[in-house]
Motif scaffolding. Structure first.
Motif, PDB file in Angstrom:
ATOM      1  N   GLU A 115       0.819  -1.209   0.000  1.00 15.17           N
ATOM      2  CA  GLU A 115       0.000   0.000   0.000  1.00 15.17           C
ATOM      3  C   GLU A 115       0.855   1.263   0.000  1.00 15.17           C
ATOM      4  O   GLU A 115       0.488   2.263  -0.616  1.00 15.17           O
TER       5      GLU A 115
ATOM      6  N   ARG B 184     -11.928  11.023  10.432  1.00 15.34           N
ATOM      7  CA  ARG B 184     -13.066  10.604   9.621  1.00 15.34           C
ATOM      8  C   ARG B 184     -14.204  11.607   9.682  1.00 15.34           C
ATOM      9  O   ARG B 184     -14.937  11.789   8.706  1.00 15.34           O
TER      10      ARG B 184
ATOM     11  N   ASN C 297     -14.652  12.421   5.818  1.00 12.60           N
ATOM     12  CA  ASN C 297     -15.798  11.778   5.159  1.00 12.60           C
ATOM     13  C   ASN C 297     -16.811  12.780   4.600  1.00 12.60           C
ATOM     14  O   ASN C 297     -17.286  12.605   3.475  1.00 12.60           O
TER      15      ASN C 297
ATOM     16  N   ALA D  25     -15.377  14.067   1.455  1.00 15.70           N
ATOM     17  CA  ALA D  25     -15.465  13.070   0.381  1.00 15.70           C
ATOM     18  C   ALA D  25     -16.874  13.025  -0.207  1.00 15.70           C
ATOM     19  O   ALA D  25     -17.044  12.938  -1.437  1.00 15.70           O
TER      20      ALA D  25
ATOM     21  N   LEU E  70     -10.138  10.817  -4.501  1.00 15.75           N
ATOM     22  CA  LEU E  70     -11.028   9.931  -3.760  1.00 15.75           C
ATOM     23  C   LEU E  70     -10.426   8.536  -3.634  1.00 15.75           C
ATOM     24  O   LEU E  70     -10.508   7.901  -2.573  1.00 15.75           O
ATOM     25  N   ARG E  71      -9.811   8.064  -4.702  1.00 14.34           N
ATOM     26  CA  ARG E  71      -9.170   6.740  -4.654  1.00 14.34           C
ATOM     27  C   ARG E  71      -7.993   6.757  -3.686  1.00 14.34           C
ATOM     28  O   ARG E  71      -7.766   5.779  -2.945  1.00 14.34           O
TER      29      ARG E  71
ATOM     30  N   TYR F 201      -7.710   8.632  -1.037  1.00 11.49           N
ATOM     31  CA  TYR F 201      -8.283   8.663   0.312  1.00 11.49           C
ATOM     32  C   TYR F 201      -8.717   7.266   0.739  1.00 11.49           C
ATOM     33  O   TYR F 201      -8.439   6.821   1.866  1.00 11.49           O
ATOM     34  N   GLN F 202      -9.384   6.546  -0.145  1.00 13.59           N
ATOM     35  CA  GLN F 202      -9.813   5.183   0.155  1.00 13.59           C
ATOM     36  C   GLN F 202      -8.619   4.280   0.468  1.00 13.59           C
ATOM     37  O   GLN F 202      -8.620   3.532   1.454  1.00 13.59           O
ATOM     38  N   ALA F 203      -7.593   4.360  -0.370  1.00  8.79           N
ATOM     39  CA  ALA F 203      -6.414   3.507  -0.193  1.00  8.79           C
ATOM     40  C   ALA F 203      -5.659   3.846   1.085  1.00  8.79           C
ATOM     41  O   ALA F 203      -5.147   2.950   1.774  1.00  8.79           O
TER      42      ALA F 203
ATOM     43  N   LYS G  71      -6.878   5.151   3.863  1.00  5.96           N
ATOM     44  CA  LYS G  71      -7.626   4.638   5.013  1.00  5.96           C
ATOM     45  C   LYS G  71      -7.302   3.162   5.226  1.00  5.96           C
ATOM     46  O   LYS G  71      -7.128   2.709   6.371  1.00  5.96           O
ATOM     47  N   HIS G  72      -7.204   2.414   4.141  1.00 11.21           N
ATOM     48  CA  HIS G  72      -6.854   0.996   4.220  1.00 11.21           C
ATOM     49  C   HIS G  72      -5.447   0.823   4.783  1.00 11.21           C
ATOM     50  O   HIS G  72      -5.208  -0.039   5.651  1.00 11.21           O
TER      51      HIS G  72
END
Length: 329
Positions: free
Chosen positions: A147, A202, A206, A209, A304-305, A307-309, A311-312
């Protein structure tokens, strides 16, 4: 064994802490810079396209700069200036000021490249990490490693998009943005920065987002309208003829080599490059408008992608830290 020992010794000398920690910190820095650069370039877009600000082209920065001058010059128009795509609005400035944040997009890109090069040197040292017990060799550690690499790559791609947008803003190309679109640029930049502010919160990220998804739909509607305008302009006989004539003259000058008397012409003295550069009207304002909107759409999606990655990645790191703390008990 000797090679492993030398590798571990090298890792300690290069960075006297976990290599994973160093790479994680670089990824954190890259995510932050994406937010800051996005906000900066879209704020500049708002200022320039609204007619409130005139920014010099990059070549002008070199030709007219003073010794040891690092900042870029912006020309501020009067506050009563209205939004316009007319090129005249870019030449009627009343004053010049130097702002420290004007080169943010280019500076962030330079810093991203430097971090990328350093990270490429550090990744091979991961297997020799003398502090690897902190992260162990399980699947979670491998997932975090992956990641981090993907985050650095995503950040570099986003920064490249931002540099393209910055170049379009500085060009003399003509655009036909509506007032709500120009206002939306600044709002979108602030939302991306808010979403990617670290450490992640978050409750803050969020909502940003969610608002960006709304901006995405709004931008796509604007792209659809712009594409219709492009199709209509292609049917306009005058605009179509003008575009083809510009390209024909450009091709003729480029291939025929008619520049031998260029420096003696009045057009050179007046700043006209005699068609030696790609003519502004080779692409219409509708084409330019649609392309910039598509870049904004791309920037929103990529952010956005990211941000998603991220968070993971943070979830994986938290699990690893908890596992390591339990082992120490």
């Amino acid at each position: 064994m000797t090679g492993c020992a030398l590798g571990a010794l090298t890792a300690i000398c290069v960075c006297p802490k976990s290599t994973m920690d160093v790479l994680y910190e670089k990824a954190v820095r890259q995510v932050k810079m994406v937010g800051e650069a996005s906000d900066a370039v879209l704020e500049v877009a708002f200022g320039v396209f609204s007619g409130r600000v005139q920014i010099n082209r990059l070549a002008d920065e070199l030709l007219h700069s003073r010794p040891m001058e690092m900042g870029q010059k912006w020309k501020f128009l009067s506050t009563s200036s209205v939004c316009s795509s007319d090129s005249s609005i870019r030449t009627s400035a009343s004053s010049i000021r130097t702002l420290p944040q004007t080169d943010t997009a280019l500076r962030k890109y330079d810093e991203t490249i430097n971090d990328w090069r350093m990270s490429k040197l550090l990744f091979p040292l991961m297997k020799y990490d003398p502090f690897q017990n902190k992260w162990n060799h399980g699947r979670q550690a491998e997932a975090l490693h992956t990641e981090i690499a993907r985050t650095l790559a995503r950040a570099l791609r986003i920064q490249t998009t931002i540099v393209v947008m910055d170049g379009m803003i500085r060009s003399e190309a003509e655009y036909d943005f509506e007032p709500h679109q120009i206002k939306s640029f600044a709002e979108t930049g602030r939302l991306i920065k808010k979403m990617l502010t670290l450490p992640l919160n978050r409750e803050r990220s969020n909502p940003a987002a969610r608002a960006l998804f709304e901006k995405l739909e709004e931008t796509r509607r604007d792209i659809f309208k712009a594409s219709a305008a492009v199709a209509a302009s292609e049917k306009n006989a005058f605009e179509d003829m003008e575009r083809h004539e510009c390209l024909r003259d450009f091709r003729s000058n480029l291939l025929a080599g008619n520049e031998e008397n260029f420096f003696d012409t009045a057009r050179y003295k007046s700043g006209d490059d005699l068609g030696l550069g790609l003519p502004i009207k080779a692409t219409g304002r509708d084409d330019n408008t649609m392309f910039f909107l598509q870049l904004v759409e791309h920037l929103i999606l990529r952010s956005l992608r990211l941000y998603q990655a991220w968070k993971h990645a943070e979830n994986i790191r938290d699990m690893l830290k908890a596992d390591y703390a339990n082992k120490k008990k």
